[in-house]
Write an enzyme that holds these catalytic residues in place. Structure first.
Site: not given
Ligand code: AGP
Length: 608
Positions: A2, A27, A78, A104-105, A481, A485, A488, A504, A603
């Site tokens: 949020c 965000r 959110w 928020n939260g 990674e 990428k 997501e 395996h 984010k």
């Molecule tokens: C990364 O592409 C993702 N959006 C997500 O996995 C992110 O790395 C993860 O939420 C950790 O975020 P942070 O580094 O702000 O703790």
């Protein structure tokens, strides 16, 4: 997560708030709203407009129902409790429209509180935990809004950031318990927001609230207290991020801009940290490397994968046992730590709740703690013993790119520093690695030049529904990674395996409908990697190999070759990830997807 924006001053609050929320869109959210206080009029009430959907929906609603006033609060939500709709959107108001709340939260004991309030006759309109705060503050309100908020918070447990306004009081009350909140100090105007970009067009003088802080914000001044009303002092920080730094600088997406920023970011991450005659680094850490006999690394998502690279680096250079665990598992696993354990938490935002709680668990057990972080003033930065900042600048794209590369670079520095301090990394090896690190900015520039070729591959395979990513040794995390990428931002199913694991199980998946991206750059395990590629080809698999330009044999085995500049094997994850980032970006872009704000993602995940 949020977004919160609050304003009191001489401007039209709705304009400032909507502009600020727009700068927090990255965000992730699914509804938005604004509440304005008319300020000073007797028997007045608050005016509110809130809608499910993107900010464009709210902006349209504000055209038909404009809100006039110079004190207000705004929110992008959110959804955690209650689906995204107009009723569940914030702000939440009291029945008499006197009191407005944004939050928020998560309020963890909201159900119990809600039952008590319902029994007292309160009527709830929404499914949210937030609305409990409205009725709780109403219960405590005897004419002093600040006292009412303080007394209400005494009954609440959870992680939250809260802002409150009341039609009869010319003040915004803000309270912070874990979820981030920052105050902006203006000239005859003041601001509150959940993140810095919302403030940058108006002020760079900010105060990062700490857990347990309350702020009473008027047009003229800001007063800080704890939840019990005791006055507190907080330092004022000056943000040196340029407003443009958070803009796109001419790129179609923040993510692409941030990929191209990586050579500069590496220079900033290394800046001033190479010392001596090219065999040492300085990190200004309080940590005594000789008082550590074990390392635990914990993080989430992309940050976790950087920690996996860190494991290879620290074990190789410092000869310390390392384990890596996702924070959401670590914090509940009842790990066994002690004063000789170094717990490293990794986080771009410094606000990821699982990583923050993992840090707290490590501290409860007396472990030494170090954070590899991007955002100064973040929650993790204030609770950890030591921080190693990656200096990646604001990362706006939800899919992390430059921050990941900077995290890996930070682990390179940390591994060299530990190895040199513990006498396990000889001058010659240290010099080789540092020489390779110094060359990475230019090598990343060269890796980015493969973009056109990568785009052709992305075009060829954008319609496929499954991908497999393979990597060995220190580049197994690179494959992980790469898979993250792609999935997501393009929503294509992608998984990663250690190349040696193929036989395996995953080899059963191989056919001509699933591209296999394989890291095949120079390595002690190169020949084994080529054998694995041949196993894939023998089953009609499609192989896209990441390989060095000097490699003459790879094209005999792979269907497609993406050239990646050759470097020291221990430094290769810094360079190799560029091809993974560009493959994901070009695929998602060609599928016409929202590259910077992928569906369902945020984010920074500041709620569990
Ligand atoms: C990364 O592409 C993702 N959006 C997500 O996995 C992110 O790395 C993860 O939420 C950790 O975020 P942070 O580094 O702000 O703790």
């Amino acid at each position: 997560m949020c977004g919160i924006v609050g304003y009191v001053g001489h401007r039209q609050a709705a304009d400032v708030i909507v502009d600020g929320l727009t700068r927090l869109e990255y965000r992730g959210y699914d509804s938005a709203g604004v509440v304005i206080s008319p300020r000073g009029e007797a028997a007045s009430k608050l005016d509110v407009v809130k809608r499910a959907g993107k900010l464009s929906v709210l902006k349209d609603a504000l055209v038909t129902s404009p809100l006039q006033g110079t004190l207000g609060l705004g929110h992008t939500r959110w959804a955690t409790h209650g689906k995204p709709n107009d009723v569940n959107a914030h702000p939440h108001l009291s029945e008499d429209y006197k009191l407005g709340i944004i939050h928020n939260g998560i309020i963890e004991n909201y159900l119990e509180l809600k039952q008590e309030l319902l029994a007292k006759g309160h009527v709830f309109l929404s499914e949210t935990d937030t609305e409990v705060m409205v009725h709780l503050i109403e219960e405590h309100y005897r004419g002093d809004i600040v006292e009412a908020v303080r007394n209400a918070l005494k009954q609440v447990t959870g992680a939250y950031a809260l802002v409150v306004s009341h039609a009869d009081h010319d003040v915004i009350v803000a309270a912070r318990a874990t979820s981030p909140m920052v105050l902006g100090l203006g000239d005859n105007e003041n601001f509150v927001a959940s993140d810095v970009p919302a403030l940058l067009p108006y002020t760079r003088e900010v105060i990062f609230l700490h857990d347990g802080d309350m702020a009473l914000i008027t047009q003229e001044k800001i007063t800080l207290t704890d939840f019990d009303g005791n006055a507190i002092e907080r330092e004022v920080s000056t943000i040196d991020w340029d407003a443009e730094a958070a803009e796109k600088a001419g790129f179609p997406h923040y993510m692409l801009k941030e990929i191209y920023e990586q050579p500069t970011v590496l220079q900033n991450t290394f800046g001033g940290r190479f010392v001596g005659n090219g065999t040492d680094v300085q990190l200004d850490l309080k940590l005594d490397p000789m008082r550590v006999n074990r390392v635990v690394i914990t993080a989430c998502g992309t940050a976790y994968y950087s920690g996996m690279v860190g494991e290879y680096l620290i074990e190789r250079m410092a000869r310390l046992p390392v384990e890596v665990e996702v924070a959401s598992e670590f914090r509940y696993r009842q790990p066994v730590l002690d004063a000789n354990t170094l717990c490293i938490v990794v986080s771009q935002s410094g606000e990821t709740i699982d990583t923050l709680e993992a840090l707290r668990e490590a501290k409860r057990q007396g472990a030494k703690t170090l954070a590899i972080l991007n955002v100064k003033g973040s929650s993790i930065s204030r609770e950890v013993d030591d921080s190693l900042y990656i200096h990646a600048g604001p990362e706006i794209g939800v899919a992390s790119t430059k921050a990941y590369m900077a995290m890996v670079a930070a682990f390179e520095l940390l591994a060299v520093w530990l190895g040199r301090a513990r006498g396990t990394l000889p001058d010659s090896e240290a010099a080789e690695i540092i020489k390779a690190l110094r060359a990475t900015p230019h090598m990343v520039e060269d890796a980015i030049k493969e973009r056109h070729h990568i785009a052709e591959i992305a075009e060829a395979f954008k319609g496929f529904s499954d991908y497999l990513f393979l990597g060995r040794g220190i580049n197994f995390p690179t494959a992980l990674e790469g898979a993250l990428k792609l999935k997501e931002i393009s929503y294509i199913h992608a998984e990663a395996y250690a190349t040696g694991e193929m036989k395996h199980g995953p080899i059963a998946l191989i056919d001509d409908q699933m591209p296999v991206v394989c890291v095949a750059t120079a390595s002690e395990l190169y020949e084994k990697t080529v054998s694995n590629i041949q196993e894939v080809k023998a089953r009609d698999g499609i192989v896209i190999a990441l390989a060095n330009p000097e490699d003459e044999q790879i094209k005999a085995h792979a269907d497609y070759v993406i050239k990646v500049p050759q470097t020291h094997e221990l430094v290769s994850p810094v360079i190799n990830v560029v091809a993974m980032q560009l493959l994901a970006y070009e695929t998602a872009h060609r599928l016409g997807l929202d590259v910077d704000q992928p569906r369902n993602l945020a984010k920074s995940v500041t709620v569990e």
